[in-house]
Design an enzyme around this catalytic site. Structure first.
Site, PDB file in Angstrom:
ATOM      1  N   LYS A  13     -24.162   6.232 -18.260  1.00  0.00           N
ATOM      2  CA  LYS A  13     -25.611   6.219 -18.482  1.00  0.00           C
ATOM      3  C   LYS A  13     -26.098   7.657 -18.646  1.00  0.00           C
ATOM      4  O   LYS A  13     -25.586   8.559 -17.988  1.00  0.00           O
ATOM      5  CB  LYS A  13     -26.336   5.647 -17.253  1.00  0.00           C
ATOM      6  CG  LYS A  13     -25.870   4.294 -16.806  1.00  0.00           C
ATOM      7  CD  LYS A  13     -26.572   3.943 -15.493  1.00  0.00           C
ATOM      8  CE  LYS A  13     -25.920   2.776 -14.783  1.00  0.00           C
ATOM      9  NZ  LYS A  13     -26.397   2.605 -13.402  1.00  0.00           N
ATOM     10  N   HIS A  44     -33.181   2.601  -1.686  1.00  0.00           N
ATOM     11  CA  HIS A  44     -32.009   3.430  -1.341  1.00  0.00           C
ATOM     12  C   HIS A  44     -32.182   4.037   0.061  1.00  0.00           C
ATOM     13  O   HIS A  44     -31.255   4.031   0.863  1.00  0.00           O
ATOM     14  CB  HIS A  44     -31.852   4.606  -2.326  1.00  0.00           C
ATOM     15  CG  HIS A  44     -31.521   4.219  -3.732  1.00  0.00           C
ATOM     16  ND1 HIS A  44     -32.210   4.714  -4.810  1.00  0.00           N
ATOM     17  CD2 HIS A  44     -30.570   3.400  -4.239  1.00  0.00           C
ATOM     18  CE1 HIS A  44     -31.680   4.231  -5.931  1.00  0.00           C
ATOM     19  NE2 HIS A  44     -30.698   3.421  -5.610  1.00  0.00           N
TER      20      HIS A  44
HETATM   21  O1  PNS Z   1     -26.232   3.435  -8.864  1.00  0.00           O
HETATM   22  P1  PNS Z   1     -25.165   2.867  -9.758  1.00  0.00           P
HETATM   23  O2  PNS Z   1     -25.226   3.510 -11.122  1.00  0.00           O
HETATM   24  O3  PNS Z   1     -25.214   1.364  -9.819  1.00  0.00           O
HETATM   25  O4  PNS Z   1     -23.752   3.271  -9.095  1.00  0.00           O
HETATM   26  C1  PNS Z   1     -22.534   2.911  -9.688  1.00  0.00           C
HETATM   27  C2  PNS Z   1     -21.343   3.585  -8.998  1.00  0.00           C
HETATM   28  C3  PNS Z   1     -21.512   5.082  -8.921  1.00  0.00           C
HETATM   29  C4  PNS Z   1     -21.209   3.046  -7.597  1.00  0.00           C
HETATM   30  C5  PNS Z   1     -20.080   3.196  -9.811  1.00  0.00           C
HETATM   31  O5  PNS Z   1     -20.317   3.410 -11.163  1.00  0.00           O
HETATM   32  C6  PNS Z   1     -18.836   3.991  -9.413  1.00  0.00           C
HETATM   33  O6  PNS Z   1     -18.296   3.818  -8.341  1.00  0.00           O
HETATM   34  N1  PNS Z   1     -18.378   4.884 -10.309  1.00  0.00           N
HETATM   35  C7  PNS Z   1     -17.248   5.745 -10.090  1.00  0.00           C
HETATM   36  C8  PNS Z   1     -16.078   5.382 -11.004  1.00  0.00           C
HETATM   37  C9  PNS Z   1     -15.159   4.384 -10.333  1.00  0.00           C
HETATM   38  O7  PNS Z   1     -14.626   4.604  -9.276  1.00  0.00           O
HETATM   39  N2  PNS Z   1     -14.986   3.211 -10.983  1.00  0.00           N
HETATM   40  C10 PNS Z   1     -14.116   2.157 -10.490  1.00  0.00           C
HETATM   41  C11 PNS Z   1     -14.890   1.170  -9.657  1.00  0.00           C
HETATM   42  S1  PNS Z   1     -15.173  -0.279 -10.577  1.00  0.00           S
END
Ligand code: PNS
Length: 171
Positions: A41, A17
């Site tokens: 999660k 990261h």
């Molecule tokens: O580190 P991660 O858990 O892989 O990150 C995932 C993340 C935060 C990028 C994703 O879950 C996200 O954007 N969540 C916010 C909800 C959203 O906007 N969902 C629609 C996009 S598919």
């Protein structure tokens, strides 16, 4: 002023990261590292712990800010005036899901583009879940996370593992 959002769980932040954050900061004037709050999660670290760890390791990287968000990522991007979403790509296996998310985000809001950055080869295998697994059982995570976080991460996860273990014995 070009603003990008680098979203994720960061549970905890890894060297992979941090590599992406540094690369993004060279391209954008302002990079907001945004910790997702309402994740399906169950995180090992609280939002406060995750943002504190991110703040600690990004101190001194110009243009980087740490924040957290709830709800849709594109709504957060609109709120902070970001025109790009940063995603780190490790392997081809990441691509399908990331591609789906990028296209979904674009369908919802066309004002933001997803920018994929590749990590250095030494970080390609790294993930927060691998770090948690190794730390939980007392393994050495010093090559996986910023040095100033190793103790904090191990202390919490080893403690949790002990608690879970003692629960099992009592049953
Ligand atoms: O580190 P991660 O858990 O892989 O990150 C995932 C993340 C935060 C990028 C994703 O879950 C996200 O954007 N969540 C916010 C909800 C959203 O906007 N969902 C629609 C996009 S598919």
């Amino acid at each position: 002023m070009r603003t990008a959002v680098y979203p994720g769980s960061f549970d905890p932040v890894t060297n992979g990261h941090l590599d992406v954050i540094k690369r993004a900061s060279r391209i954008f004037d302002r990079v907001i590292v945004a910790v997702l709050v309402n994740s399906a999660k169950k995180p090992a670290f609280s939002v406060a712990e995750r943002t504190q760890m991110l703040s600690k390791v990004t101190q001194g990287i110009e243009g980087v800010e740490i924040d957290h968000f709830n709800g849709l990522l594109v709504d957060y991007c609109k709120k902070v005036g970001a025109t790009a979403i940063i995603k780190g790509l490790r392997a081809v296996s990441d691509f399908e899901y990331e591609f789906q998310m990028a296209l979904t985000n674009r369908q919802i809001y066309d004002g933001v583009d997803t920018v994929f950055l590749t990590t250095t080869s030494e970080h390609m295998y790294l993930s927060s879940s691998i770090v948690r697994e190794v730390a939980r059982y007392g393994g050495d995570i010093s090559k996986f996370v910023p040095q100033e976080l190793t103790e904090q991460i191990c202390r919490k996860l080893i403690h949790e593992e002990k608690m879970a273990g003692s629960g099992e014995v009592e049953k």
